[in-house]
Design a protein around this motif. Structure first.
Motif, PDB file in Angstrom:
ATOM      1  N   THR A   1      51.407   4.229  63.035  1.00 29.49           N
ATOM      2  CA  THR A   1      50.563   3.383  62.197  1.00 29.49           C
ATOM      3  C   THR A   1      49.731   2.536  63.073  1.00 29.49           C
ATOM      4  OG1 THR A   1      51.724   2.878  60.547  1.00 29.49           O
ATOM      5  CG2 THR A   1      50.082   2.056  60.092  1.00 29.49           C
ATOM      6  N   ALA A   2      49.743   1.859  63.835  1.00 32.48           N
ATOM      7  CA  ALA A   2      48.773   1.047  64.303  1.00 32.48           C
ATOM      8  C   ALA A   2      48.100   1.886  65.204  1.00 32.48           C
ATOM      9  CB  ALA A   2      49.759   0.329  65.853  1.00 32.48           C
ATOM     10  N   GLU A   3      48.265   3.392  65.967  1.00 33.96           N
ATOM     11  CA  GLU A   3      47.614   4.273  66.675  1.00 33.96           C
ATOM     12  C   GLU A   3      46.146   4.775  65.623  1.00 33.96           C
ATOM     13  OE1 GLU A   3      47.756   8.534  68.544  1.00 33.96           O
ATOM     14  OE2 GLU A   3      48.687   7.002  69.175  1.00 33.96           O
ATOM     15  N   ALA A   4      46.623   5.088  64.612  1.00 34.71           N
ATOM     16  CA  ALA A   4      45.692   5.839  63.351  1.00 34.71           C
ATOM     17  C   ALA A   4      44.855   4.299  63.012  1.00 34.71           C
ATOM     18  CB  ALA A   4      46.770   6.005  62.179  1.00 34.71           C
ATOM     19  N   TYR A   5      45.320   3.325  62.703  1.00 31.62           N
ATOM     20  CA  TYR A   5      43.894   2.357  62.231  1.00 31.62           C
ATOM     21  C   TYR A   5      43.631   1.873  62.784  1.00 31.62           C
ATOM     22  CZ  TYR A   5      43.292  -2.080  60.350  1.00 31.62           C
ATOM     23  OH  TYR A   5      42.350  -3.361  59.383  1.00 31.62           O
ATOM     24  N   ASN A   6      43.806   2.164  64.328  1.00 26.02           N
ATOM     25  CA  ASN A   6      42.437   1.282  65.807  1.00 26.02           C
ATOM     26  C   ASN A   6      41.567   2.614  66.020  1.00 26.02           C
ATOM     27  OD1 ASN A   6      43.367  -0.864  66.427  1.00 26.02           O
ATOM     28  ND2 ASN A   6      45.363   0.158  67.264  1.00 26.02           N
ATOM     29  N   ARG A   7      42.679   4.242  65.542  1.00 23.07           N
ATOM     30  CA  ARG A   7      41.530   5.087  65.699  1.00 23.07           C
ATOM     31  C   ARG A   7      39.914   5.455  64.573  1.00 23.07           C
ATOM     32  NH1 ARG A   7      42.283   9.782  68.908  1.00 23.07           N
ATOM     33  NH2 ARG A   7      44.151   9.736  69.540  1.00 23.07           N
ATOM     34  N   ARG A   8      40.722   4.415  63.173  1.00 26.92           N
ATOM     35  CA  ARG A   8      39.573   4.455  62.462  1.00 26.92           C
ATOM     36  C   ARG A   8      38.343   3.440  62.108  1.00 26.92           C
ATOM     37  NH1 ARG A   8      39.695   6.203  56.592  1.00 26.92           N
ATOM     38  NH2 ARG A   8      40.719   8.437  58.011  1.00 26.92           N
ATOM     39  N   LEU A   9      39.517   2.692  62.869  1.00 25.81           N
ATOM     40  CA  LEU A   9      38.325   1.101  63.279  1.00 25.81           C
ATOM     41  C   LEU A   9      37.279   1.378  64.274  1.00 25.81           C
ATOM     42  CD1 LEU A   9      37.611  -1.876  63.401  1.00 25.81           C
ATOM     43  CD2 LEU A   9      40.031  -2.188  64.681  1.00 25.81           C
ATOM     44  N   ILE A  10      37.844   2.380  65.197  1.00 29.68           N
ATOM     45  CA  ILE A  10      36.459   2.245  66.248  1.00 29.68           C
ATOM     46  C   ILE A  10      35.853   3.832  66.079  1.00 29.68           C
ATOM     47  CG2 ILE A  10      36.327   3.331  68.525  1.00 29.68           C
ATOM     48  CD1 ILE A  10      38.937   2.464  69.013  1.00 29.68           C
ATOM     49  N   ALA A  11      36.355   4.222  64.797  1.00 27.21           N
ATOM     50  CA  ALA A  11      35.566   5.724  64.261  1.00 27.21           C
ATOM     51  C   ALA A  11      34.405   5.012  63.682  1.00 27.21           C
ATOM     52  CB  ALA A  11      36.119   6.403  63.370  1.00 27.21           C
ATOM     53  N   ASN A  12      34.489   3.728  62.982  1.00 29.63           N
ATOM     54  CA  ASN A  12      33.608   3.273  61.582  1.00 29.63           C
ATOM     55  C   ASN A  12      32.666   2.787  62.001  1.00 29.63           C
ATOM     56  OD1 ASN A  12      34.446   6.085  60.318  1.00 29.63           O
ATOM     57  ND2 ASN A  12      35.768   4.383  58.922  1.00 29.63           N
ATOM     58  N   GLY A  13      33.124   1.870  63.573  1.00 28.36           N
ATOM     59  CA  GLY A  13      33.136   0.542  63.689  1.00 28.36           C
ATOM     60  C   GLY A  13      33.363  -0.564  62.437  1.00 28.36           C
ATOM     61  N   LYS A  14      33.762  -0.593  61.895  1.00 26.97           N
ATOM     62  CA  LYS A  14      35.021  -1.938  61.222  1.00 26.97           C
ATOM     63  C   LYS A  14      36.402  -1.271  60.902  1.00 26.97           C
ATOM     64  CE  LYS A  14      33.167   0.685  56.804  1.00 26.97           C
ATOM     65  NZ  LYS A  14      31.725   0.488  56.009  1.00 26.97           N
TER      66      LYS A  14
END
Length: 653
Positions: free
Chosen positions: A413-426
């Motif tokens: 879950t943390a990995e998926a969250y960080n991927r989305r955070l980096i991809a979207n910039g937020k």
């Protein structure tokens, strides 16, 4: 795309919208020189596709796939690469009006696939290919940050606080505030403790199981199906009979809710909390539980869908591999020893059918075997082998396996969250976070997204989610109660003695079946109605309920709106009326009927099936022939009995 427009997207776009969807494909065909005009013609808008038969549809699809295969050459592959790179280049320079665009400015979802396929997703490699310099504000993340988990460790925090002289009550309040719960224990720690108790309870049940007590299939709602009567040997709500009441209460409290993306601030009822335990435990419990169920069915001929033990190694290999990868392997000798114990049991016997007929001093008797196996002794030997190995595995690996389970879920879950955070910039929205972490969210936090985000070191909502239960206390009988509120099931005629000439009886039987089926399947929608009600905080409309239109169509396809009103009224009546809920609980299920049939049958003698006792072994079994042999022959006035079976018809010639 052509296949989608003529299958999953059929009827969802008019001819103009379809022509627009064809433009990118036509551009690709023209640039690369693919000659597929004839093969694509049936798929295009305003073609004869609606008037073609199913066989013609299949032939058209096969022809198109064969045409694509003819173009699978190095030359066409190079043309396709050039076309895809051209699209990326055009996009880049369309955005490079004053300066080099950043990857986030240039690339949308449609361009990430060619970027990944052609450049491995490396934006700097693409810029080097173009001979361009990166934007000074470009941020390139080479790797994801290592997740920090805050799901356990309350005992260590208490010890550190005690060493620092902090008041115990104060540290308890701090821990409760941090974990977002009513006490100072971690949500994960509470669930781990209950999972261990559930393991111990199931271990004791399996270790002491006897054939007379019946199968344990259904004790944790393993099938995860509510109101589903297709498997009559799966024992619904078995945990109420065999598991401790306090354990059932804790399972309901910890796995009784789940998140919903309809409203991140609300929770909905999980229909089958015990399946939450089965799911949270993962393949360890699933492997040992299924092996025990298989052993029961191996000797008792019922109680589980699978009974072969010699094939267990192959059937369970994926689970064994996952356990080994987690450093919790099952002893390699276990399944071999179990298969050997099964081979040492008495031979498998099948039901025997016998038929005897006599006429004019001649008698013929036929004996043939059926497909159904007969029960045989030896379950206790298999049970003891499984118990010994299961307990040895648990003593060595249970704690490590449970730690592996929660850590794997939270790290994913943390990995998926960080991927989305980096991809979207937020940071992802709460709805997105729920989608990214749904398995871990429901397994370890009861759907509370705030607790999950805290556990992976991210900021979450301050307050606890709202939970307003609408589902009655007994989820198993809710569907049957809705059926009663819709008119109830009608008794179905037994057609075992049906004469093919009696069409009226068959038509009447079909009407009853249609009536019962409509209410049975509509009741599935009733569960979804209640879930949507809990998620929205108000009564939902038909379009807001998963399968709402289908549920209405089961009742009345001609007037779905009126049918929906009937279904909604039935749901509301059951929710508000305890007497209807009791009536649903008292309605017999298919499992109840199957159990009754088995208990009514006497255990047959070795080699003889219950079916054999239903066949007359001699014609003089008729009491009339015993009193007066002449009465065995039909008189002119008496109705001639129906001839049954090929053998009797041959003898009557």
């Amino acid at each position: 795309m052509p296949h989608e427009l003529r299958s999953s997207k059929a009827g969802k776009a008019d001819a103009a919208a379809q022509e627009k969807a064809w433009k990118p494909l036509d551009a690709l065909l023209a640039h690369c020189g693919f000659d597929l005009a004839d093969e694509l013609a049936p798929f295009r808008p305003r073609s004869d596709w609606p008037r073609m038969s199913a066989a013609e549809h299949a032939a058209a699809r096969s022809g198109l796939m064969a045409a694509w295969a003819r173009h699978a050459t190095d030359e066409y592959a190079a043309r396709l690469r050039a076309w895809m790179i051209g699209g990326l280049v055009d996009r880049f320079y369309a955005k490079a009006k004053t300066a080099t665009p950043t990857s986030r400015q240039a690339l949308t979802k449609a361009y990430w696939r060619p970027m990944a396929g052609l450049f491995g997703g490396d934006w700097l490699a693409f810029l080097e290919y173009l001979g361009e310099q990166p934007n000074p504000s470009e941020e390139i993340v080479g790797s994801l940050p290592e997740p920090k988990l805050y799901a356990t460790g309350a005992d260590r925090a208490r010890q550190a606080a005690a060493d620092a002289g902090i008041d115990e009550a104060e540290i308890e309040r701090m821990l409760a505030s941090f974990f977002g719960s009513h006490d100072a224990s971690s949500p994960v720690d509470r669930r781990i403790a209950v999972l261990k108790r559930a393991w111990a309870a199931l271990d004791g049940l399996h270790a002491s199981l006897t054939p007379a007590r019946g199968t344990l299939w259904g004790v944790l709602d393993e099938r995860n199906e509510i109101h589903d009567e297709r498997f009559d040997e799966c024992r619904t709500a078995l945990h109420r009979e065999v598991l401790p009441a306090d354990l059932n209460d804790d399972i309901a409290a910890l796995w009784g809710t789940q998140a919903t993306s309809k409203d991140p601030g609300r929770l909905v009822t999980r229909w089958l909390p015990h399946n939450g335990v089965y799911d949270a435990f993962g393949v360890a419990l699933q492997f040992w539980h299924e092996i025990a169920l298989t052993a029961f069915a191996h000797t008792e001929t019922h109680g589980f869908w699978e009974w072969g033990l010699s094939e267990a190694q192959e059937r369970q290999q994926s689970r064994l591999d996952e356990l080994a990868a987690a450093r919790c392997p099952v002893d390699a000798s276990f399944l071999r020893e179990l298969a050997t114990a099964a081979r040492d049991l008495p031979p498998i016997a099948h039901e025997q059918h016998r038929s005897r007929a006599e006429r004019d001093g001649f008698a013929i008797e036929l004996t043939f075997s059926g497909r159904d196996r007969l029960p045989r002794p030896g379950f206790e030997q298999l049970r003891d082998v499984i118990t010994r190995h299961r307990r040895a595995w648990a003593e060595q690996h249970l704690d490590r396996w449970l730690e592996h389970r929660w850590q794997t879920d939270l790290r994913a879950t943390a990995e998926a969250y960080n991927r989305r955070l980096i991809a979207n910039g937020k940071a992802p929205t709460l709805r997105q976070a729920i989608t990214l972490g749904q398995p871990a969210l429901d397994r370890w936090f009861g759907g509370d997204i705030g607790q999950l985000l805290t556990a992976i070191g991210q900021k979450g909502p301050a307050g606890a989610p709202v939970y307003e239960r609408r589902l009655p206390g007994d989820p198993y009988s809710f569907g049957r109660a809705v059926e009663i509120a819709l008119g109830g099931r009608q008794p179905e005629d037994d057609l075992s003695d049906w004469d093919s000439a009696d069409r009226e009886r068959l038509d009447a039987h079909r009407k009853v079946r249609d009536h019962n089926s409509a209410r049975y399947y509509a009741a599935f929608t009733a569960y979804e109605y209640v879930k949507a009600w809990e998620a929205l905080g108000r009564r939902p409309e038909m379009k807001q309920v998963k399968g709402g239109k289908s549920g209405a169509d089961f009742l009345d396809r001609a007037e779905p709106e009126a049918a929906w009103a009937r279904l909604e009224a039935a749901v509301l009546n059951v929710v508000d009326d305890p007497s209807l809920q009791r009536a649903g609980a008292e309605t017999a299920t298919r499992h109840d009927h199957a159990t009754q049939r088995r208990t009514q049958q006497e255990r047959p003698a070795p080699g003889i099936s219950p079916r054999e006792r239903e066949l007359p072994s001699r014609p003089d079994a008729d009491p009339r022939s015993a009193a007066d042999p002449q009465q065995a022959e039909p008189t002119a006035d008496a109705p001639v009995p129906k001839r049954r079976g090929l053998l009797r018809r041959m003898l009557d010639r």
